[in-house]
Scaffold this motif. Structure first.
Motif, PDB file in Angstrom:
ATOM      1  N   GLU A 228      36.949  52.621  74.573  1.00 56.88           N
ATOM      2  CA  GLU A 228      37.715  50.812  73.925  1.00 56.88           C
ATOM      3  C   GLU A 228      36.737  50.630  72.924  1.00 56.88           C
ATOM      4  N   GLU A 229      35.592  50.785  72.741  1.00 55.93           N
ATOM      5  CA  GLU A 229      34.872  50.540  71.939  1.00 55.93           C
ATOM      6  C   GLU A 229      36.160  51.042  70.444  1.00 55.93           C
ATOM      7  N   ALA A 230      36.714  51.750  70.832  1.00 55.44           N
ATOM      8  CA  ALA A 230      37.152  52.387  69.353  1.00 55.44           C
ATOM      9  C   ALA A 230      38.551  50.895  69.112  1.00 55.44           C
ATOM     10  N   PHE A 231      39.004  50.819  70.452  1.00 55.83           N
ATOM     11  CA  PHE A 231      40.131  50.176  69.785  1.00 55.83           C
ATOM     12  C   PHE A 231      39.461  48.697  69.704  1.00 55.83           C
ATOM     13  N   PHE A 232      38.815  47.939  70.818  1.00 50.84           N
ATOM     14  CA  PHE A 232      38.413  46.309  70.548  1.00 50.84           C
ATOM     15  C   PHE A 232      37.414  46.116  69.260  1.00 50.84           C
ATOM     16  N   ARG A 233      36.908  47.042  69.341  1.00 47.50           N
ATOM     17  CA  ARG A 233      35.795  46.543  67.853  1.00 47.50           C
ATOM     18  C   ARG A 233      36.614  47.461  66.771  1.00 47.50           C
ATOM     19  N   GLY A 234      36.861  48.399  67.006  1.00 43.46           N
ATOM     20  CA  GLY A 234      36.989  49.406  65.393  1.00 43.46           C
ATOM     21  C   GLY A 234      38.727  48.533  65.100  1.00 43.46           C
ATOM     22  N   TYR A 235      39.505  48.967  65.954  1.00 47.59           N
ATOM     23  CA  TYR A 235      41.163  47.981  66.255  1.00 47.59           C
ATOM     24  C   TYR A 235      40.775  46.890  65.786  1.00 47.59           C
ATOM     25  N   VAL A 236      40.352  46.212  66.886  1.00 48.90           N
ATOM     26  CA  VAL A 236      41.086  44.745  66.621  1.00 48.90           C
ATOM     27  C   VAL A 236      39.768  44.289  65.525  1.00 48.90           C
ATOM     28  N   GLN A 237      39.152  44.799  66.010  1.00 49.58           N
ATOM     29  CA  GLN A 237      37.870  43.749  64.914  1.00 49.58           C
ATOM     30  C   GLN A 237      37.592  43.902  63.764  1.00 49.58           C
ATOM     31  N   GLY A 238      37.307  45.397  63.676  1.00 47.64           N
ATOM     32  CA  GLY A 238      37.661  45.904  62.229  1.00 47.64           C
ATOM     33  C   GLY A 238      38.774  45.487  61.450  1.00 47.64           C
ATOM     34  N   GLY A 239      40.078  45.403  62.413  1.00 48.97           N
ATOM     35  CA  GLY A 239      41.495  45.289  61.453  1.00 48.97           C
ATOM     36  C   GLY A 239      41.476  43.764  60.881  1.00 48.97           C
ATOM     37  N   ILE A 240      40.892  43.343  61.984  1.00 51.47           N
ATOM     38  CA  ILE A 240      41.240  42.151  62.134  1.00 51.47           C
ATOM     39  C   ILE A 240      40.138  41.483  60.430  1.00 51.47           C
ATOM     40  N   ALA A 241      39.107  41.622  60.197  1.00 52.26           N
ATOM     41  CA  ALA A 241      38.319  41.602  59.378  1.00 52.26           C
ATOM     42  C   ALA A 241      39.089  42.065  57.629  1.00 52.26           C
ATOM     43  N   ARG A 242      39.175  43.606  58.123  1.00 48.27           N
ATOM     44  CA  ARG A 242      39.636  43.973  57.097  1.00 48.27           C
ATOM     45  C   ARG A 242      40.807  43.820  56.115  1.00 48.27           C
ATOM     46  N   LEU A 243      42.231  42.931  56.882  1.00 49.12           N
ATOM     47  CA  LEU A 243      42.881  41.850  56.254  1.00 49.12           C
ATOM     48  C   LEU A 243      42.515  40.333  56.385  1.00 49.12           C
ATOM     49  N   ALA A 244      41.475  40.352  56.160  1.00 50.08           N
ATOM     50  CA  ALA A 244      41.583  38.947  56.374  1.00 50.08           C
ATOM     51  C   ALA A 244      39.880  38.323  55.222  1.00 50.08           C
ATOM     52  N   VAL A 245      39.668  40.028  55.018  1.00 50.81           N
ATOM     53  CA  VAL A 245      38.469  40.431  54.382  1.00 50.81           C
ATOM     54  C   VAL A 245      38.181  38.885  52.887  1.00 50.81           C
ATOM     55  N   ASP A 246      39.323  38.229  52.590  1.00 50.02           N
ATOM     56  CA  ASP A 246      38.940  37.058  51.555  1.00 50.02           C
ATOM     57  C   ASP A 246      38.803  35.955  52.017  1.00 50.02           C
ATOM     58  N   ARG A 247      38.290  35.876  53.556  1.00 55.41           N
ATOM     59  CA  ARG A 247      38.902  34.242  54.193  1.00 55.41           C
ATOM     60  C   ARG A 247      37.565  34.287  55.084  1.00 55.41           C
ATOM     61  N   PRO A 248      37.098  33.207  54.838  1.00 52.67           N
ATOM     62  CA  PRO A 248      35.486  32.497  55.252  1.00 52.67           C
ATOM     63  C   PRO A 248      35.278  32.725  56.795  1.00 52.67           C
ATOM     64  N   HIS A 249      34.472  33.003  57.204  1.00 50.87           N
ATOM     65  CA  HIS A 249      34.587  32.934  58.198  1.00 50.87           C
ATOM     66  C   HIS A 249      35.065  34.673  59.552  1.00 50.87           C
ATOM     67  N   ALA A 250      35.334  35.185  58.537  1.00 56.88           N
ATOM     68  CA  ALA A 250      37.493  36.357  59.345  1.00 56.88           C
ATOM     69  C   ALA A 250      36.140  37.053  59.876  1.00 56.88           C
ATOM     70  N   GLN A 251      34.813  37.501  59.626  1.00 54.56           N
ATOM     71  CA  GLN A 251      34.026  38.318  59.958  1.00 54.56           C
ATOM     72  C   GLN A 251      33.810  37.869  61.666  1.00 54.56           C
ATOM     73  N   TRP A 252      33.331  36.705  61.645  1.00 49.36           N
ATOM     74  CA  TRP A 252      32.977  35.623  62.819  1.00 49.36           C
ATOM     75  C   TRP A 252      34.541  35.871  63.514  1.00 49.36           C
ATOM     76  N   VAL A 253      35.220  34.936  63.239  1.00 48.85           N
ATOM     77  CA  VAL A 253      36.364  35.342  64.062  1.00 48.85           C
ATOM     78  C   VAL A 253      36.806  36.592  64.577  1.00 48.85           C
ATOM     79  N   ALA A 254      37.084  37.859  63.973  1.00 54.76           N
ATOM     80  CA  ALA A 254      37.608  38.554  64.675  1.00 54.76           C
ATOM     81  C   ALA A 254      36.528  39.270  65.456  1.00 54.76           C
ATOM     82  N   LEU A 255      35.105  39.115  65.583  1.00 52.74           N
ATOM     83  CA  LEU A 255      34.233  39.321  66.442  1.00 52.74           C
ATOM     84  C   LEU A 255      35.132  38.936  67.616  1.00 52.74           C
ATOM     85  N   VAL A 256      35.043  37.387  67.215  1.00 51.39           N
ATOM     86  CA  VAL A 256      35.046  36.464  68.760  1.00 51.39           C
ATOM     87  C   VAL A 256      36.993  37.410  69.622  1.00 51.39           C
TER      88      VAL A 256
END
Length: 281
Positions: free
Chosen positions: A190-218
């Motif tokens: 579950e953590e590999a998918f939701f934290r690694g793949y979803v949260q980590g993946g969104i953060a990587r795709l939107a790395v240059d956008r403000p607040h991307a890390q927080w959006v990915a977490l939520v």
């Protein structure tokens, strides 16, 4: 059911957690699932999703064109949903607890050792190493302890006030197997998918956008909460809050910290409170 496949699969999960050699993880996985097929625990139909996972993982290692990469990820997500929900045929998971009441007031609890769900976590860490970022052990430990303490306090307080759980210290006779399963198979997948793949993946795709890390977490936390829809609205809320805690641990301490946060919350409830919840009359 023969124990040897499970020994190999648990050891493969340990290899991942301690960041062992990739070949050792692959070898243990091949041994575990090979034995499961040999003993008849897995039926031939289970070879279809396993082959698809192996094929998409190998293709992604070759840095394919964007269209092929997208297709591989879509196939993985479709398979992951089926594996999470135990919808794919051919997997005969081992039942450990069968409708047992761990305390007199508790709802019946059933637990399986799953062959299907862990495949999600193994595919992710073997295909996308960035899902398991290297973190200093101090950061890992501090983030896991802090996130687990805060998440446990919030979630268990809400559940207690809502009347879903009560104080009920215990340790069932197969508690050790529950703990191994919850950490190395359930929390890992579950953590590999939701934290690694979803949260980590969104953060990587939107790395240059403000607040991307927080959006990915939520987003990761909300999707994790939605996975628990069968348990009702309260469980969805609690799982979302737990997902936020694990997401913060992932940001600070990596996949292992998220797993320990997830497992720690479950362990505190399992050992000290009603599990899984107070039976509804």
């Amino acid at each position: 059911m023969h124990a040897l496949p499970w020994v190999a699969i648990f050891l493969a999960a340990v290899s991942v957690v301690v960041r062992g050699p990739r070949l050792s993880t692959l070898g243990l996985l091949a041994l575990g699932y090979g034995l499961a097929f040999g003993f008849g625990v897995l039926q031939p139909l289970a070879a279809i999703p396993i082959t698809l996972l192996a094929g998409t993982g190998l293709l992604l290692q070759r840095d394919p064109p964007p269209a092929a990469r997208l297709l591989c990820n879509l196939v993985f997500v479709a398979l992951a949903i089926g594996l999470f929900q135990h919808w794919l045929p051919g997997f005969h998971n081992l039942q450990v607890f069968h409708a047992e009441r761990l305390t007199p007031d508790a709802a019946p609890f059933t637990m399986y050792l799953n062959f299907d769900k862990p495949l999600i976590g193994f595919w992710l860490v073997l295909t996308y190493p960035w899902i398991q970022p290297e973190k200093d052990w101090r950061a890992l430990a501090v983030s896991a302890v802090a996130a687990c303490a805060a998440t446990s306090l919030i979630c268990l307080s809400i559940a207690f006030v809502a009347g879903s759980i009560a104080w009920a210290p215990k340790w069932p006779h197969l508690g050790w197997l529950w703990a191994l399963n919850n950490l190395l198979l359930v929390a890992f997948a579950e953590e590999a998918f939701f934290r690694g793949y979803v949260q980590g993946g969104i953060a990587r795709l939107a790395v240059d956008r403000p607040h991307a890390q927080w959006v990915a977490l939520v987003v990761g936390a909300v999707l994790f909460g939605a996975l628990h829809f069968q348990g009702g609205a309260l469980l969805v809320v609690l799982a979302t809050v737990a997902g936020l805690g694990s997401g913060l641990a992932y940001r600070a301490g990596g996949l292992q910290a998220a797993m320990l946060t997830h497992f720690g919350l479950n362990l505190i409830q399992f050992g000290l409170f009603t599990y899984p919840f107070i039976a509804r009359v």
